[in-house]
Design an enzyme around this catalytic site. Structure first.
Site, PDB file in Angstrom:
ATOM      1  CB  THR A  13      -1.044  -0.265   1.060  1.00  0.00           C
ATOM      2  OG1 THR A  13      -1.641  -1.081   0.891  1.00  0.00           O
ATOM      3  CG2 THR A  13      -2.248   0.961   1.672  1.00  0.00           C
ATOM      4  CG  ASP A  57      -1.839  -6.931  -2.941  1.00  0.00           C
ATOM      5  OD1 ASP A  57      -1.814  -7.948  -1.417  1.00  0.00           O
ATOM      6  OD2 ASP A  57      -2.732  -6.132  -2.596  1.00  0.00           O
ATOM      7  CB  SER A  58       3.042  -8.370   0.885  1.00  0.00           C
ATOM      8  OG  SER A  58       1.718  -8.119   1.337  1.00  0.00           O
ATOM      9  CB  THR A  89       0.551  -3.834   6.152  1.00  0.00           C
ATOM     10  OG1 THR A  89      -1.465  -4.304   5.931  1.00  0.00           O
ATOM     11  CG2 THR A  89       0.921  -2.115   6.314  1.00  0.00           C
ATOM     12  CG  ASP A  90      -2.340  -7.441   3.429  1.00  0.00           C
ATOM     13  OD1 ASP A  90      -2.933  -6.677   4.029  1.00  0.00           O
ATOM     14  OD2 ASP A  90      -3.494  -7.745   2.073  1.00  0.00           O
ATOM     15  CB  THR A 277      -1.858 -21.679  21.112  1.00  0.00           C
ATOM     16  OG1 THR A 277      -3.718 -21.218  21.661  1.00  0.00           O
ATOM     17  CG2 THR A 277      -0.826 -20.620  21.596  1.00  0.00           C
ATOM     18  CD  GLN A 278      -7.384 -22.842  16.811  1.00  0.00           C
ATOM     19  OE1 GLN A 278      -8.296 -22.318  16.410  1.00  0.00           O
ATOM     20  NE2 GLN A 278      -7.695 -23.942  15.830  1.00  0.00           N
ATOM     21  CB  CYS A 279      -4.815 -18.287  22.701  1.00  0.00           C
ATOM     22  SG  CYS A 279      -5.781 -19.468  22.933  1.00  0.00           S
TER      23      CYS A 279
HETATM   24  N1  ASP Z   1      -2.894  -5.351   0.006  1.00  0.00           N
HETATM   25  C1  ASP Z   1      -1.897  -4.843   0.556  1.00  0.00           C
HETATM   26  C2  ASP Z   1      -0.285  -5.216   0.381  1.00  0.00           C
HETATM   27  O1  ASP Z   1      -0.508  -6.452   1.548  1.00  0.00           O
HETATM   28  C3  ASP Z   1      -2.610  -4.512   2.117  1.00  0.00           C
HETATM   29  C4  ASP Z   1      -1.093  -3.050   2.806  1.00  0.00           C
HETATM   30  O2  ASP Z   1       0.340  -2.843   2.144  1.00  0.00           O
HETATM   31  O3  ASP Z   1      -1.435  -2.679   3.470  1.00  0.00           O
HETATM   32  O4  ASP Z   1       0.235  -5.128  -0.054  1.00  0.00           O
END
Ligand code: ASP
Length: 342
Positions: A13, A57-58, A89-90, A277-279
């Site tokens: 992003t 896009d990640s 961020t993904d 764990t899923q927690c």
């Molecule tokens: N879809 C974007 C990515 O991971 C989301 C982001 O960067 O915030 O490339």
């Protein structure tokens, strides 16, 4: 060396622009950084930008991208004082985890950042994240591959993305912060990774391991699993390890014979199984409950309080180093780069 910092833009992003299909990565980021950050750049270290090709896009990240990133760092390692990776961020937590295992304790800063709103758009967090990363890139020694986001410095292998809508997108649920970037900058050097003789003897290019795609599966327990999932994992010879996402303190359905057979078959077929764990908070105490005690009998290893991303990347890392099933059984408990709480 003309500039002090090298920025590697992978996509994500932070450098995206609006297209007819929605936000998509676009080249020409260096000019957009200069336009958006303007006069503030005068107080920050000078930098060059390299854009990876293709920008992604990640959501499209694969372990091959981790190899490419470390190879690119290796090529330029002597030329710059510090490095910033701009990433979506993904899957940021996977990349920061993978790089932390690959690079070990760094003698130059490797900081990863991104943003929730693209650089230059209204209310974007890109400028503040990038300013923070540039402020830290070569001012103080940070040995951990770290994430800089929303005023925090976080150990790369302990972060998780927890929000798609807030600027506070990442936390380290089971780890303390490495630093806080507010009016004053507070860094906790005592929490940072110490140099280790095993990683420090490798050259940067030797750290660019080649990964085996598809070698690690993730299996999320839930009430009533289709049996075909077990069969497809067992029959896939390329799949060498499984992260098993269990309940609570590491508990599994110990009355479910299909599941117990599956676990038995994993050890017979030399597939490593990690109990995670899923927690989000806390970790696995394998055997604390009778419903978890069957796991150790079937050679399942505890993932302690590791994140899914860290456990997944640690398995890929150990496999890429050529470790066998028995080697990984022995080495798993080694805390390579503070990926779990000791
Ligand atoms: N879809 C974007 C990515 O991971 C989301 C982001 O960067 O915030 O490339």
């Amino acid at each position: 060396m003309s500039s002090q910092v090298l920025i590697l833009y992978t996509g994500g992003t932070i450098g995206m622009v609006q297209t007819e299909q929605g936000l998509a990565p676009a080249s020409g980021l260096e000019a957009r950084i200069k336009q958006a950050m303007g006069a503030s750049l005068a107080d920050l270290p000078s930098f060059d930008v390299i854009e990876l090709n293709p920008l992604i896009d990640s959501a499209n990240i694969t372990p091959n991208n981790w190899t490419e990133l470390v190879s690119t760092l290796a090529t330029h390692w002597q030329d710059y004082e510090g490095f910033i990776i701009l990433h979506g961020t993904d899957t940021m937590a996977y990349t920061t985890s993978a790089l932390s295992f690959m690079l070990g304790a760094c003698d130059k800063n490797v900081l990863v950042t991104g943003s929730q709103i693209p650089l230059g758009m209204n209310r974007s967090d890109a400028t503040s994240n990038l300013q923070a990363a540039l402020s830290l890139a070569c001012s103080h020694p940070i040995t951990d591959v770290s994430l800089v986001f929303d005023g925090k410095l976080m150990r790369g292998n302990r972060v998780q993305k927890v929000s798609s809508g807030r600027f506070k997108a990442f936390t380290t649920p089971n780890d303390e912060l490495l630093g806080e970037i507010a009016i004053d900058m507070q860094l906790h050097f005592d929490r940072m990774l110490k140099k280790s003789p095993t990683t420090d003897t490798l050259s940067m290019s030797e750290k660019a391991l080649t990964f085996q795609e598809g070698a690690v599966a993730v299996l999320m327990l839930h009430p009533s699993q289709p049996i075909s999932i077990y069969q497809s994992i067992l029959n896939d010879d390329n799949c060498k390890a499984i992260v098993l996402m269990t309940y609570g303190a590491g508990n599994v359905p110990d009355k479910n014979t299909d599941f117990l057979d599956f676990l038995m078959q994993t050890s017979l077929r030399n597939k490593i199984v990690i109990n995670l764990t899923q927690c989000m908070h806390g970790g696995v105490s394998q055997g604390a409950y009778a419903a978890g005690s069957v796991l150790s009998e079937r050679k399942v290893l505890s993932g302690y309080d590791m994140t899914l991303e860290a456990a997944f990347c640690k398995l890929h890392f150990l496999l890429a180093q050529g470790n066998s099933y028995n080697d990984i059984q022995e080495k798993w408990d080694t805390n390579i780069c503070n990926e779990f709480s000791a």
